[in-house]
Write a protein that holds these residues in place. Structure first.
Motif, PDB file in Angstrom:
ATOM      1  N   ALA A  63       0.963  -1.164  -0.051  1.00 53.54           N
ATOM      2  CA  ALA A  63       0.032  -0.119  -0.150  1.00 53.54           C
ATOM      3  C   ALA A  63       1.021   1.213  -0.093  1.00 53.54           C
ATOM      4  O   ALA A  63       1.728   1.340   0.731  1.00 53.54           O
ATOM      5  N   LEU A  64       0.685   2.237  -0.852  1.00 56.77           N
ATOM      6  CA  LEU A  64       1.384   3.325  -0.904  1.00 56.77           C
ATOM      7  C   LEU A  64       0.582   4.466  -0.344  1.00 56.77           C
ATOM      8  O   LEU A  64      -0.725   4.509  -0.678  1.00 56.77           O
ATOM      9  N   SER A  65       1.061   5.531   0.353  1.00 54.49           N
ATOM     10  CA  SER A  65       0.640   6.808   0.694  1.00 54.49           C
ATOM     11  C   SER A  65       1.582   7.790   0.330  1.00 54.49           C
ATOM     12  O   SER A  65       2.710   7.907   0.386  1.00 54.49           O
ATOM     13  N   PHE A  66       0.979   8.849  -0.389  1.00 52.61           N
ATOM     14  CA  PHE A  66       1.845   9.954  -0.782  1.00 52.61           C
ATOM     15  C   PHE A  66       1.573  11.221   0.083  1.00 52.61           C
ATOM     16  O   PHE A  66       0.297  11.347   0.461  1.00 52.61           O
ATOM     17  N   GLY A  67       2.539  11.963   0.357  1.00 55.32           N
ATOM     18  CA  GLY A  67       2.298  13.214   1.078  1.00 55.32           C
ATOM     19  C   GLY A  67       3.059  14.066   0.775  1.00 55.32           C
ATOM     20  O   GLY A  67       4.218  14.385   0.059  1.00 55.32           O
ATOM     21  N   ILE A  68       2.419  15.360   1.033  1.00 54.91           N
ATOM     22  CA  ILE A  68       3.000  16.904   0.870  1.00 54.91           C
ATOM     23  C   ILE A  68       2.767  17.541   2.342  1.00 54.91           C
ATOM     24  O   ILE A  68       1.530  17.593   2.774  1.00 54.91           O
ATOM     25  N   ALA A  69       3.641  18.025   3.058  1.00 55.31           N
ATOM     26  CA  ALA A  69       3.618  18.789   4.142  1.00 55.31           C
ATOM     27  C   ALA A  69       4.393  19.913   4.626  1.00 55.31           C
ATOM     28  O   ALA A  69       5.802  19.961   4.050  1.00 55.31           O
ATOM     29  N   PRO A  70       3.968  21.179   5.235  1.00 55.66           N
ATOM     30  CA  PRO A  70       4.598  22.083   5.451  1.00 55.66           C
ATOM     31  C   PRO A  70       5.971  21.853   6.543  1.00 55.66           C
ATOM     32  O   PRO A  70       5.683  20.905   7.396  1.00 55.66           O
ATOM     33  N   ALA A  71       6.909  22.575   6.559  1.00 55.15           N
ATOM     34  CA  ALA A  71       7.962  22.436   7.457  1.00 55.15           C
ATOM     35  C   ALA A  71       7.237  22.461   8.831  1.00 55.15           C
ATOM     36  O   ALA A  71       6.252  23.564   8.925  1.00 55.15           O
ATOM     37  N   GLY A  85       9.656   4.576   4.737  1.00 54.90           N
ATOM     38  CA  GLY A  85       9.304   6.006   4.493  1.00 54.90           C
ATOM     39  C   GLY A  85      10.367   6.694   3.633  1.00 54.90           C
ATOM     40  O   GLY A  85      11.729   6.793   3.922  1.00 54.90           O
ATOM     41  N   GLU A  86      10.087   7.205   2.367  1.00 48.55           N
ATOM     42  CA  GLU A  86      11.283   7.772   1.403  1.00 48.55           C
ATOM     43  C   GLU A  86      10.819   9.214   1.534  1.00 48.55           C
ATOM     44  O   GLU A  86       9.747   9.692   1.109  1.00 48.55           O
ATOM     45  N   ALA A  87      11.834   9.908   1.573  1.00 55.03           N
ATOM     46  CA  ALA A  87      11.523  11.446   1.121  1.00 55.03           C
ATOM     47  C   ALA A  87      12.023  11.836  -0.165  1.00 55.03           C
ATOM     48  O   ALA A  87      12.949  11.295  -0.753  1.00 55.03           O
ATOM     49  N   LEU A  88      11.156  12.542  -1.056  1.00 54.15           N
ATOM     50  CA  LEU A  88      11.469  12.733  -2.292  1.00 54.15           C
ATOM     51  C   LEU A  88      11.929  13.951  -2.607  1.00 54.15           C
ATOM     52  O   LEU A  88      12.670  14.630  -3.423  1.00 54.15           O
ATOM     53  N   HIS A  89      11.370  15.175  -1.563  1.00 54.38           N
ATOM     54  CA  HIS A  89      11.742  16.432  -1.573  1.00 54.38           C
ATOM     55  C   HIS A  89      11.821  16.912  -0.146  1.00 54.38           C
ATOM     56  O   HIS A  89      10.808  16.664   0.638  1.00 54.38           O
ATOM     57  N   GLY A  90      12.743  17.649   0.333  1.00 63.51           N
ATOM     58  CA  GLY A  90      12.830  18.069   1.723  1.00 63.51           C
ATOM     59  C   GLY A  90      13.479  17.086   2.838  1.00 63.51           C
ATOM     60  O   GLY A  90      13.409  15.918   2.194  1.00 63.51           O
ATOM     61  N   THR A 134      16.956  11.774  10.579  1.00 63.43           N
ATOM     62  CA  THR A 134      16.629  12.633   9.453  1.00 63.43           C
ATOM     63  C   THR A 134      16.743  12.027   8.184  1.00 63.43           C
ATOM     64  O   THR A 134      18.050  11.587   7.713  1.00 63.43           O
ATOM     65  N   VAL A 135      15.661  12.134   7.316  1.00 63.12           N
ATOM     66  CA  VAL A 135      15.923  11.281   6.030  1.00 63.12           C
ATOM     67  C   VAL A 135      15.626  12.301   4.998  1.00 63.12           C
ATOM     68  O   VAL A 135      14.832  13.095   5.073  1.00 63.12           O
ATOM     69  N   GLY A 136      16.579  12.406   4.161  1.00 62.16           N
ATOM     70  CA  GLY A 136      16.639  13.428   3.095  1.00 62.16           C
ATOM     71  C   GLY A 136      16.102  13.079   1.597  1.00 62.16           C
ATOM     72  O   GLY A 136      16.072  11.759   1.720  1.00 62.16           O
ATOM     73  N   PRO A 137      16.114  13.871   0.563  1.00 63.07           N
ATOM     74  CA  PRO A 137      15.509  13.228  -0.548  1.00 63.07           C
ATOM     75  C   PRO A 137      16.358  12.222  -1.106  1.00 63.07           C
ATOM     76  O   PRO A 137      17.640  12.075  -1.381  1.00 63.07           O
ATOM     77  N   GLY A 138      15.631  11.118  -1.614  1.00 60.59           N
ATOM     78  CA  GLY A 138      16.314   9.927  -2.163  1.00 60.59           C
ATOM     79  C   GLY A 138      16.441   8.917  -0.995  1.00 60.59           C
ATOM     80  O   GLY A 138      17.014   7.794  -1.393  1.00 60.59           O
ATOM     81  N   ASN A 153       8.543  17.169   9.903  1.00 60.24           N
ATOM     82  CA  ASN A 153       9.186  17.759   8.586  1.00 60.24           C
ATOM     83  C   ASN A 153       9.951  18.941   8.824  1.00 60.24           C
ATOM     84  O   ASN A 153       9.444  20.023   9.391  1.00 60.24           O
ATOM     85  N   VAL A 154      11.332  18.656   8.518  1.00 63.17           N
ATOM     86  CA  VAL A 154      12.228  19.649   8.855  1.00 63.17           C
ATOM     87  C   VAL A 154      11.986  20.788   7.698  1.00 63.17           C
ATOM     88  O   VAL A 154      12.194  22.021   8.102  1.00 63.17           O
ATOM     89  N   ASP A 155      11.778  20.552   6.463  1.00 62.33           N
ATOM     90  CA  ASP A 155      11.498  21.274   5.446  1.00 62.33           C
ATOM     91  C   ASP A 155      10.223  21.252   4.965  1.00 62.33           C
ATOM     92  O   ASP A 155       9.582  20.133   5.582  1.00 62.33           O
ATOM     93  N   ASP A 156       9.736  21.987   4.075  1.00 62.14           N
ATOM     94  CA  ASP A 156       8.280  21.507   3.007  1.00 62.14           C
ATOM     95  C   ASP A 156       8.934  20.172   2.677  1.00 62.14           C
ATOM     96  O   ASP A 156       9.916  20.226   2.056  1.00 62.14           O
ATOM     97  N   CYS A 157       7.948  19.138   2.553  1.00 59.49           N
ATOM     98  CA  CYS A 157       8.269  18.002   2.360  1.00 59.49           C
ATOM     99  C   CYS A 157       7.520  17.315   1.389  1.00 59.49           C
ATOM    100  O   CYS A 157       6.134  17.480   1.625  1.00 59.49           O
TER     101      CYS A 157
END
Length: 164
Positions: A63-71, A85-90, A134-138, A153-157
Motif C-alpha cells: 500500500a502506498l501513501s503519498f504526502g505533501i506537508a509544510p515544515a 518512508g522515503e523523502a522525495l523533496h525536503g 533525518t531522511v533527506g531526498p532519495g 518535517n524539517v522542510d516543506d516535504c
C-alpha cells in the motif's frame, strides 16, 4: 482545496502553537482512486528496491501513501505494521521507540510541541531518548512492525510511505 492553492498558501513553517488536528497535512493512499492526476503520480512512482523486495517476500502488493506537508508539521506518536518512508523533496525527521517503550504524549499536540515540552523529560521518563534520524531526498527509512514513531518535517516535504 485545489493542490495549487495548498502549495501556494499553506506550505510554510507551521507555528509551534498550532494543534496537530488543525495542521493541513496531505497524506493519503486513497488519492490514487480520486483523480487522474493523482493516479498518474502513483503510477509514475518507482518504489525503492528494499520496499519492493519486502512486499514480494510477503506475496502481496504494498500500500502506498503519498504526502505533501509544510515544515514544522508531522505526525504524532503512533504504531502500525512495518513500513518504509522515503523523502522525495525536503527532509523528514523520524523519532522511534521499540514496541515495549510507549512514549507519553498528548494526542492533540504536534511532534514539534512534544519535542519542545517533553524533550527535557526523556531520560527520566523512558530511560533513553528515542532513535532519532533525518531522511533527506532519495533516502529511505524502515520502521519495524509496531514500533512507536513520530515524524517532524524539517522542510516543506514531499514523501511516500510504502506498507508491504
Amino acid at each position: 482545496m485545489p493542490l495549487a492553492e495548498y502549495v501556494g498558501n499553506w506550505l510554510s513553517p507551521q507555528p509551534l502553537s498550532l494543534r496537530a488536528i488543525d495542521a493541513l497535512y496531505l497524506f493519503d493512499s486513497s488519492l490514487a482512486g480520486v483523480a487522474e492526476t493523482w493516479r498518474a503520480v502513483y503510477n509514475a512512482y518507482e518504489m525503492h528496491a528494499a520496499a519492493t523486495r519486502a512486499a514480494r517476500d510477503l506475496h502481496r502488493e504494498p500500500a502506498l501513501s503519498f504526502g505533501i506537508a509544510p515544515a514544522g508539521s508531522g505526525v504524532q506518536w503512533h504504531v502500525h505494521g512495518a513500513a518504509f518512508g522515503e523523502a522525495l523533496h525536503g527532509r523528514k525527521r523520524w523519532l522511534l521507540y521499540p514496541p515495549e517503550a510507549k512514549p507519553a504524549f498528548e494526542p492533540y499536540n504536534t511532534t514539534a510541541q512534544w519535542l519542545a515540552h517533553e524533550g527535557d523529560k526523556l531520560p527520566r521518563a523512558l530511560k533513553e531518548a528515542p532513535l532519532d534520524c533525518t531522511v533527506g531526498p532519495g533516502e529511505l527509512i524502515y520502521v519495524p512492525n509496531m514500533w512507536w514513531h513520530a515524524t517532524l518535517n524539517v522542510d516543506d516535504c514531499v514523501f511516500v510511505s510504502a506498507f508491504p
